[in-house]
Every structure is written in structure tokens, then in C-alpha cells.
Design a protein around this motif. Structure first.
Motif: not given
Length: 186
Positions: A112-117
Motif C-alpha cells: 500500500s505504501r509503494a503503490w502511490t510511487s
């Protein structure tokens, strides 16, 4: 156009073979790095990259896409972007493990934290591909098309295939073998 040169079929074939060979060597080097640095997640990422490659080549065959030297370059670049997405995910996963989260929680939070990047970088690359395709010549269009298709498949591959493979390997025994997920943690 400043100059143009026509080459015979044997010279073009030689360039194609050399490009494919260098792409294979590059992929093998990346696979070794991923397995060495990320251990089990790296191995699963390599499996996901193989699935990604098969899916992308199947799409190229279905559309059909002619793989020129520029098209091969676009495809190899998209493989690099797929690797980059996995690296972002695994680095976030390691951060969560350092914070003391469970393995399953670290995997979920890492994705979930990597998805935006991943989403933001791929969207900007897709915009560039659209511009190249719209304004470019046939060679540039081939590069832009293979890169754009590769990026779209890599977003699916990184988020869906890699996550599914990681979830398959998460279980009761996985918590006992956390060291398989902690490579590169300092």
C-alpha cells in the motif's frame, strides 16, 4: 533527418540478435541481484518477471507489435520499470519489518505504501509514451508502444502477481523463517 542508411538483412539480423542477447544478459544480472539482495521476495519477483515477460510478449503477438530494435529497447526498459516497482515494494516491506510488524502486516503495508510511487512514476512515463507516439516517426512510435504496453502490464504484474506469490508463501511457517524476507536490512 540528416542522413539515412539502408542495411542488408544480415546486418539487421545481427543487430537484432545482439540486442536480444544483451537484453537476456541484463535480465539475468537483475535476477541474480534480486535474489541475492531480497532473498525469497527477490526469487518471487523473478518468477513474477517471467510471468510479466510472457504476458507482455503474448500481448505483442496478439496486437501484433513488430519488434524492431527500438521496440526491443522499449520492452527492455519496461522490464527495468517492472523491477523498479518490485524494489519499491520490497524496500517498503523491509521498513515495516524493521518497525516490528508481522510478516503479513509488513507485506500488506509495503504494497500500500509503494503503490502511490509506482502509480505516479508509471503515469508520468505513460504520458511521455503518448507524446512520443503522437509526435514521433514509425521507429519512435514502436518504442513508445512497446514501452507503454510494458508499463501497463508491469503495473498489473507488480501489484497483482508479486503480491499473490508473496501471499502464497506467507503462512504459519513464514513467521519462523522471517530471515528469508530480511535481506539487506541493516
Amino acid at each position: 533527418l540528416i542522413g539515412q542508411q539502408n542495411v542488408g538483412a544480415s546486418l539487421g539480423q545481427d543487430s537484432l540478435v545482439k540486442s536480444l542477447r544483451s537484453g537476456i544478459y541484463g535480465i539475468l544480472a537483475v535476477a541474480v541481484f534480486m535474489i541475492f539482495w531480497y532473498r525469497l521476495p527477490g526469487l518471487l519477483a523473478v518468477a513474477a518477471l517471467l510471468i510479466y515477460t510472457a504476458l507482455t510478449l503474448a500481448i505483442f503477438k496478439t496486437i501484433p507489435v513488430t519488434l524492431t530494435l527500438a521496440g526491443i529497447a522499449g520492452f527492455i526498459l519496461s522490464i527495468g520499470m517492472a523491477v523498479d516497482a518490485n524494489i519499491l515494494i520490497f524496500e517498503r516491506l523491509k521498513e515495516e519489518l524493521k518497525r516490528g510488524r508481522s510478516l503479513a502486516g509488513s507485506v500488506d503495508e509495503g504494497f500500500s505504501r509503494a503503490w502511490t510511487s509506482i502509480r505516479d512514476s508509471n503515469i508520468s512515463s505513460l504520458i511521455t509514451c503518448a507524446i512520443l507516439y503522437w509526435f514521433g516517426s514509425s521507429i519512435i512510435r514502436g518504442f513508445a508502444l512497446t514501452l507503454a504496453l510494458g508499463i501497463l502490464v508491469s503495473m498489473f504484474s507488480a501489484i497483482t502477481i508479486t503480491r499473490t506469490l508473496l501471499k502464497i508463501f506467507l503462512g504459519e511457517r513464514a513467521e519462523k523463517h522471517k530471515w528469508l524476507f530480511k535481506a539487506g536490512i541493516r
